[in-house]
Scaffold this active site. Structure first.
Site, PDB file in Angstrom:
ATOM      1  CE  LYS A  35     -25.822 -14.097  18.838  1.00  0.00           C
ATOM      2  NZ  LYS A  35     -26.120 -12.731  18.361  1.00  0.00           N
ATOM      3  CG  ASP A  59     -22.919 -11.979  21.036  1.00  0.00           C
ATOM      4  OD1 ASP A  59     -22.056 -11.236  20.533  1.00  0.00           O
ATOM      5  OD2 ASP A  59     -24.119 -11.960  20.703  1.00  0.00           O
ATOM      6  CB  SER A  83     -19.908 -13.002   6.585  1.00  0.00           C
ATOM      7  OG  SER A  83     -20.734 -14.124   6.297  1.00  0.00           O
ATOM      8  CB  THR A 122     -13.912  -7.944   3.466  1.00  0.00           C
ATOM      9  OG1 THR A 122     -14.331  -7.971   2.112  1.00  0.00           O
ATOM     10  CG2 THR A 122     -14.606  -6.755   4.124  1.00  0.00           C
ATOM     11  CG  ASP A 123     -11.996  -7.745  -1.624  1.00  0.00           C
ATOM     12  OD1 ASP A 123     -13.086  -7.916  -1.028  1.00  0.00           O
ATOM     13  OD2 ASP A 123     -11.712  -8.320  -2.692  1.00  0.00           O
ATOM     14  CD  GLU A 124     -17.857  -7.210  -0.094  1.00  0.00           C
ATOM     15  OE1 GLU A 124     -18.719  -6.530   0.472  1.00  0.00           O
ATOM     16  OE2 GLU A 124     -18.072  -8.324  -0.579  1.00  0.00           O
ATOM     17  CE1 TYR A 158     -19.110  -8.601   6.001  1.00  0.00           C
ATOM     18  CE2 TYR A 158     -18.663  -8.033   3.710  1.00  0.00           C
ATOM     19  CZ  TYR A 158     -18.292  -8.673   4.887  1.00  0.00           C
ATOM     20  OH  TYR A 158     -17.106  -9.368   4.940  1.00  0.00           O
ATOM     21  CE  LYS A 162     -15.033  -7.772   8.309  1.00  0.00           C
ATOM     22  NZ  LYS A 162     -14.756  -8.737   9.398  1.00  0.00           N
ATOM     23  CG  PHE A 198     -21.948 -16.467  -6.951  1.00  0.00           C
ATOM     24  CD1 PHE A 198     -23.133 -16.446  -7.657  1.00  0.00           C
ATOM     25  CD2 PHE A 198     -20.756 -16.602  -7.662  1.00  0.00           C
ATOM     26  CE1 PHE A 198     -23.158 -16.560  -9.047  1.00  0.00           C
ATOM     27  CE2 PHE A 198     -20.766 -16.713  -9.046  1.00  0.00           C
ATOM     28  CZ  PHE A 198     -21.961 -16.696  -9.740  1.00  0.00           C
ATOM     29  CE1 TYR A 215     -28.767 -12.690  -6.461  1.00  0.00           C
ATOM     30  CE2 TYR A 215     -27.162 -11.248  -5.423  1.00  0.00           C
ATOM     31  CZ  TYR A 215     -28.124 -12.231  -5.330  1.00  0.00           C
ATOM     32  OH  TYR A 215     -28.449 -12.748  -4.096  1.00  0.00           O
ATOM     33  NE  ARG A 222     -18.228  -9.536  -5.605  1.00  0.00           N
ATOM     34  CZ  ARG A 222     -18.695  -8.446  -6.239  1.00  0.00           C
ATOM     35  NH1 ARG A 222     -18.048  -7.949  -7.284  1.00  0.00           N
ATOM     36  NH2 ARG A 222     -19.798  -7.855  -5.827  1.00  0.00           N
TER      37      ARG A 222
HETATM   38  P1  NAD Z   1     -19.441 -16.939   8.059  1.00  0.00           P
HETATM   39  O1  NAD Z   1     -20.705 -16.152   8.030  1.00  0.00           O
HETATM   40  O2  NAD Z   1     -19.365 -18.235   7.347  1.00  0.00           O
HETATM   41  O3  NAD Z   1     -19.048 -17.242   9.588  1.00  0.00           O
HETATM   42  C1  NAD Z   1     -19.163 -16.279  10.596  1.00  0.00           C
HETATM   43  C2  NAD Z   1     -19.016 -16.986  11.956  1.00  0.00           C
HETATM   44  O4  NAD Z   1     -19.090 -15.968  12.977  1.00  0.00           O
HETATM   45  C3  NAD Z   1     -20.132 -17.989  12.238  1.00  0.00           C
HETATM   46  O5  NAD Z   1     -19.572 -19.172  12.791  1.00  0.00           O
HETATM   47  C4  NAD Z   1     -21.006 -17.282  13.255  1.00  0.00           C
HETATM   48  O6  NAD Z   1     -21.678 -18.162  14.142  1.00  0.00           O
HETATM   49  C5  NAD Z   1     -19.983 -16.416  13.996  1.00  0.00           C
HETATM   50  N1  NAD Z   1     -20.594 -15.237  14.614  1.00  0.00           N
HETATM   51  C6  NAD Z   1     -21.420 -14.324  14.031  1.00  0.00           C
HETATM   52  N2  NAD Z   1     -21.778 -13.383  14.936  1.00  0.00           N
HETATM   53  C7  NAD Z   1     -21.150 -13.696  16.106  1.00  0.00           C
HETATM   54  C8  NAD Z   1     -21.111 -13.089  17.380  1.00  0.00           C
HETATM   55  N3  NAD Z   1     -21.800 -11.984  17.651  1.00  0.00           N
HETATM   56  N4  NAD Z   1     -20.352 -13.667  18.336  1.00  0.00           N
HETATM   57  C9  NAD Z   1     -19.650 -14.794  18.079  1.00  0.00           C
HETATM   58  N5  NAD Z   1     -19.660 -15.422  16.891  1.00  0.00           N
HETATM   59  C10 NAD Z   1     -20.403 -14.869  15.905  1.00  0.00           C
HETATM   60  O7  NAD Z   1     -18.320 -15.940   7.579  1.00  0.00           O
HETATM   61  P2  NAD Z   1     -16.997 -16.208   6.714  1.00  0.00           P
HETATM   62  O8  NAD Z   1     -17.338 -16.115   5.287  1.00  0.00           O
HETATM   63  O9  NAD Z   1     -16.318 -17.408   7.243  1.00  0.00           O
HETATM   64  O10 NAD Z   1     -16.150 -14.893   7.086  1.00  0.00           O
HETATM   65  C11 NAD Z   1     -15.307 -14.880   8.230  1.00  0.00           C
HETATM   66  C12 NAD Z   1     -14.598 -13.546   8.308  1.00  0.00           C
HETATM   67  O11 NAD Z   1     -13.813 -13.347   7.139  1.00  0.00           O
HETATM   68  C13 NAD Z   1     -15.531 -12.338   8.405  1.00  0.00           C
HETATM   69  O12 NAD Z   1     -14.961 -11.403   9.289  1.00  0.00           O
HETATM   70  C14 NAD Z   1     -15.560 -11.792   6.993  1.00  0.00           C
HETATM   71  O13 NAD Z   1     -15.821 -10.406   6.992  1.00  0.00           O
HETATM   72  C15 NAD Z   1     -14.152 -12.103   6.548  1.00  0.00           C
HETATM   73  N6  NAD Z   1     -13.973 -12.267   5.092  1.00  0.00           N
HETATM   74  C16 NAD Z   1     -14.768 -13.136   4.397  1.00  0.00           C
HETATM   75  C17 NAD Z   1     -14.528 -13.339   3.046  1.00  0.00           C
HETATM   76  C18 NAD Z   1     -15.369 -14.308   2.231  1.00  0.00           C
HETATM   77  O14 NAD Z   1     -15.180 -14.408   1.029  1.00  0.00           O
HETATM   78  N7  NAD Z   1     -16.293 -15.063   2.822  1.00  0.00           N
HETATM   79  C19 NAD Z   1     -13.492 -12.627   2.412  1.00  0.00           C
HETATM   80  C20 NAD Z   1     -12.721 -11.735   3.151  1.00  0.00           C
HETATM   81  C21 NAD Z   1     -12.962 -11.587   4.498  1.00  0.00           C
HETATM   82  O1  DAU Z   2     -14.823  -9.761  -1.257  1.00  0.00           O
HETATM   83  C1  DAU Z   2     -14.900 -10.397  -0.026  1.00  0.00           C
HETATM   84  C2  DAU Z   2     -16.346 -10.633   0.339  1.00  0.00           C
HETATM   85  O2  DAU Z   2     -16.807 -11.695  -0.482  1.00  0.00           O
HETATM   86  C3  DAU Z   2     -16.549 -10.972   1.814  1.00  0.00           C
HETATM   87  O3  DAU Z   2     -16.193  -9.864   2.595  1.00  0.00           O
HETATM   88  C4  DAU Z   2     -18.001 -11.363   2.109  1.00  0.00           C
HETATM   89  O4  DAU Z   2     -18.127 -11.795   3.451  1.00  0.00           O
HETATM   90  C5  DAU Z   2     -18.376 -12.497   1.170  1.00  0.00           C
HETATM   91  O5  DAU Z   2     -19.741 -12.839   1.363  1.00  0.00           O
HETATM   92  C6  DAU Z   2     -18.138 -12.097  -0.272  1.00  0.00           C
HETATM   93  O6  DAU Z   2     -19.043 -11.014  -0.662  1.00  0.00           O
HETATM   94  P1  DAU Z   2     -19.773 -10.996  -2.085  1.00  0.00           P
HETATM   95  O7  DAU Z   2     -20.982 -10.157  -1.955  1.00  0.00           O
HETATM   96  O8  DAU Z   2     -18.806 -10.708  -3.156  1.00  0.00           O
HETATM   97  O9  DAU Z   2     -20.146 -12.576  -2.181  1.00  0.00           O
HETATM   98  P2  DAU Z   2     -21.474 -13.360  -2.648  1.00  0.00           P
HETATM   99  O10 DAU Z   2     -21.133 -14.802  -2.614  1.00  0.00           O
HETATM  100  O11 DAU Z   2     -22.673 -12.912  -1.913  1.00  0.00           O
HETATM  101  O12 DAU Z   2     -21.639 -12.893  -4.168  1.00  0.00           O
HETATM  102  C7  DAU Z   2     -20.584 -13.035  -5.101  1.00  0.00           C
HETATM  103  C8  DAU Z   2     -21.050 -12.394  -6.411  1.00  0.00           C
HETATM  104  O13 DAU Z   2     -22.101 -13.188  -6.971  1.00  0.00           O
HETATM  105  C9  DAU Z   2     -21.615 -11.006  -6.240  1.00  0.00           C
HETATM  106  O14 DAU Z   2     -21.240 -10.232  -7.373  1.00  0.00           O
HETATM  107  C10 DAU Z   2     -23.137 -11.216  -6.235  1.00  0.00           C
HETATM  108  C11 DAU Z   2     -23.306 -12.424  -7.143  1.00  0.00           C
HETATM  109  N1  DAU Z   2     -24.429 -13.338  -6.835  1.00  0.00           N
HETATM  110  C12 DAU Z   2     -24.599 -13.752  -5.546  1.00  0.00           C
HETATM  111  C13 DAU Z   2     -25.598 -14.644  -5.230  1.00  0.00           C
HETATM  112  C14 DAU Z   2     -25.812 -15.104  -3.804  1.00  0.00           C
HETATM  113  C15 DAU Z   2     -25.228 -13.833  -7.861  1.00  0.00           C
HETATM  114  O15 DAU Z   2     -25.058 -13.458  -9.060  1.00  0.00           O
HETATM  115  N2  DAU Z   2     -26.202 -14.734  -7.557  1.00  0.00           N
HETATM  116  C16 DAU Z   2     -26.426 -15.157  -6.282  1.00  0.00           C
HETATM  117  O16 DAU Z   2     -27.319 -15.994  -6.073  1.00  0.00           O
END
Ligand code: NAD
Ligand code: DAU
Length: 342
Positions: A35, A59, A83, A122-124, A158, A162, A198, A215, A222
């Protein structure tokens, strides 16, 4: 498997998977369905061969569009999601819509056309674990990391959406014979991650002359994995995984946030204490830790990017050299955090 759809393929992890498949599996054609929300960026998949990768901007909740694409495909790899935990605390609605209705729309289409489906999660979904320092034996005992048998116990809007999406997939496997696998991965890091998250937030703060924001007390842990390792694991599960199974993906990368932040500061030549402690996240999960032995033993997967310090240094270098990729958004992202005292 010749034709695959990658939803969310213009996001951080989805685009990494697209590059992985293009580079390693020349027989596969990819349709990215994305999207292009604030988190999606065409640049993430720019320059890839046009006969191998096609971008459809749309979408995943658009059922007619999804059906048209799915009926021509051999498999769907579903990354698209809202996400970011902090955003879900401000406005959960897009999370319910995309993560639940979007997944429902995709699995209904895959069921109708008998298409293989892989669900990226996700592990969350498992909630959190106590800190190692609070455990007898410091967390080395059984049951002290997440496994596929850990009960679901999500904390945030979130992670609850998931978790709900995973449960939909499990039910579709059992009741309708959907040919699906699920993977639950830990925290990814690497290039192209949105600057709301982060690690890139802190790197780009320092590059912008602003102080990093931690935070609470920074003791939250993590389990970091490089995105490239996530992609190799998903490909293996897609092609060799057992239908109906859940695989946990992790690379034994547990670090607390304060340690990660201090490492970023050190690698960027800043004093160790040059950051602000800000308001903690509501419902902030304490610790994540993945037991990935099933994936390693059954499918022979191994992470390659296990030196976190080196991976972080490369990531810092990427954000330093690609300021045009993130600079336009930086002010708005920080203004949004500032409204919340973070
Ligand atoms: P991101 O937010 O960087 O990317 C999400 C993508 O999905 C974007 O390109 C966005 O445009 C697209 N999108 C959002 N809503 C949409 C919709 N309704 N239709 C079509 N496209 C849409 O996310 P990410 O960090 O790359 O995470 C990708 C996947 O991996 C997610 O499912 C997330 O739950 C999972 N995941 C992320 C992490 C992490 O650490 N980031 C860890 C484990 C699992
Ligand atoms: O565990 C997998 C998940 O990891 C994914 O499913 C999510 O999509 C991904 O966003 C991520 O989630 P977290 O909440 O763990 O990630 P985030 O980067 O937001 O934060 C990582 C840690 O850092 C968390 O304990 C919060 C903390 N944090 C985050 C931000 C943005 C800070 O201390 N300062 C910050 O500015």
């Amino acid at each position: 498997m010749k034709k695959i759809i990658v939803t969310g393929g213009a996001g951080f992890i989805g685009s990494n998977f697209v590059h992985y498949v293009v580079n390693n599996h020349p027989e596969v054609q990819i349709t990215v369905l994305d999207k292009l929300t604030y988190a999606g960026n065409k640049e993430n998949i720019a320059g890839l061969p046009e006969d191998r990768v096609k971008l459809v901007v749309g979408d995943i909740t658009d059922a007619p569009l999804v059906e048209n694409l799915v009926k021509e495909a051999d498999a769907v790899v579903h990354y698209a999601a809202e996400s970011h935990n902090d955003n879900s605390l401000k406005d959960p609605f897009p999370f319910v819509q995309t993560n639940l209705i979007g997944t429902y729309t995709l699995i209904e289409a895959c069921r109708k056309y008998g298409v293989r489906y892989h669900h990226v999660s996700t592990d969350e979904v498992y909630g959190d674990l106590p800190l190692r320092e609070d455990l007898p034996g410091h967390g080395e005992g059984k049951g002290e990391k997440f496994t596929a048998e850990t009960p679901y116990n999500p904390s945030s809007p979130y992670s609850s959406t998931k978790a709900g999406s995973d449960l939909l997939v499990r039910a579709w496997v059992r009741s309708f014979g959907l040919k699906a696998t699920i993977s639950n991965c830990s925290n990814n890091y690497g290039p192209y991650q949105h600057i709301e998250k982060f690690i890139p937030r802190q790197i780009t703060n320092i590059l912008s002359g602003a102080r990093p924001k931690l935070y609470g007390n920074g003791k939250n842990v993590r389990d970091w994995i490089h995105t490239n390792d996530h992609s190799s694991a998903v490909w293996l599960i897609l092609t060799k995984g057992t239908i109906g199974e859940t695989y946990l993906i992790g690379a034994d990368g547990e670090e607390d946030n304060k340690t990660v932040l201090e490492l970023i500061l050190e690698l960027m030549g800043q004093p160790k204490e040059a950051y602000d402690q800000v308001k903690d996240r509501a419902g902030h999960d304490l610790r994540y830790a993945i037991d990935s032995s099933k994936l390693r033993e059954e499918l022979g997967w191994q992470p390659k990017f296990t030196n976190f310090r080196e991976g972080l240094a490369d990531t810092i270098q990427w954000y330093t050299e690609h300021q045009e990729w993130w600079q336009a958004e930086k002010q708005a992202v920080e203004a949004n955090y500032a409204k919340n005292g973070q």
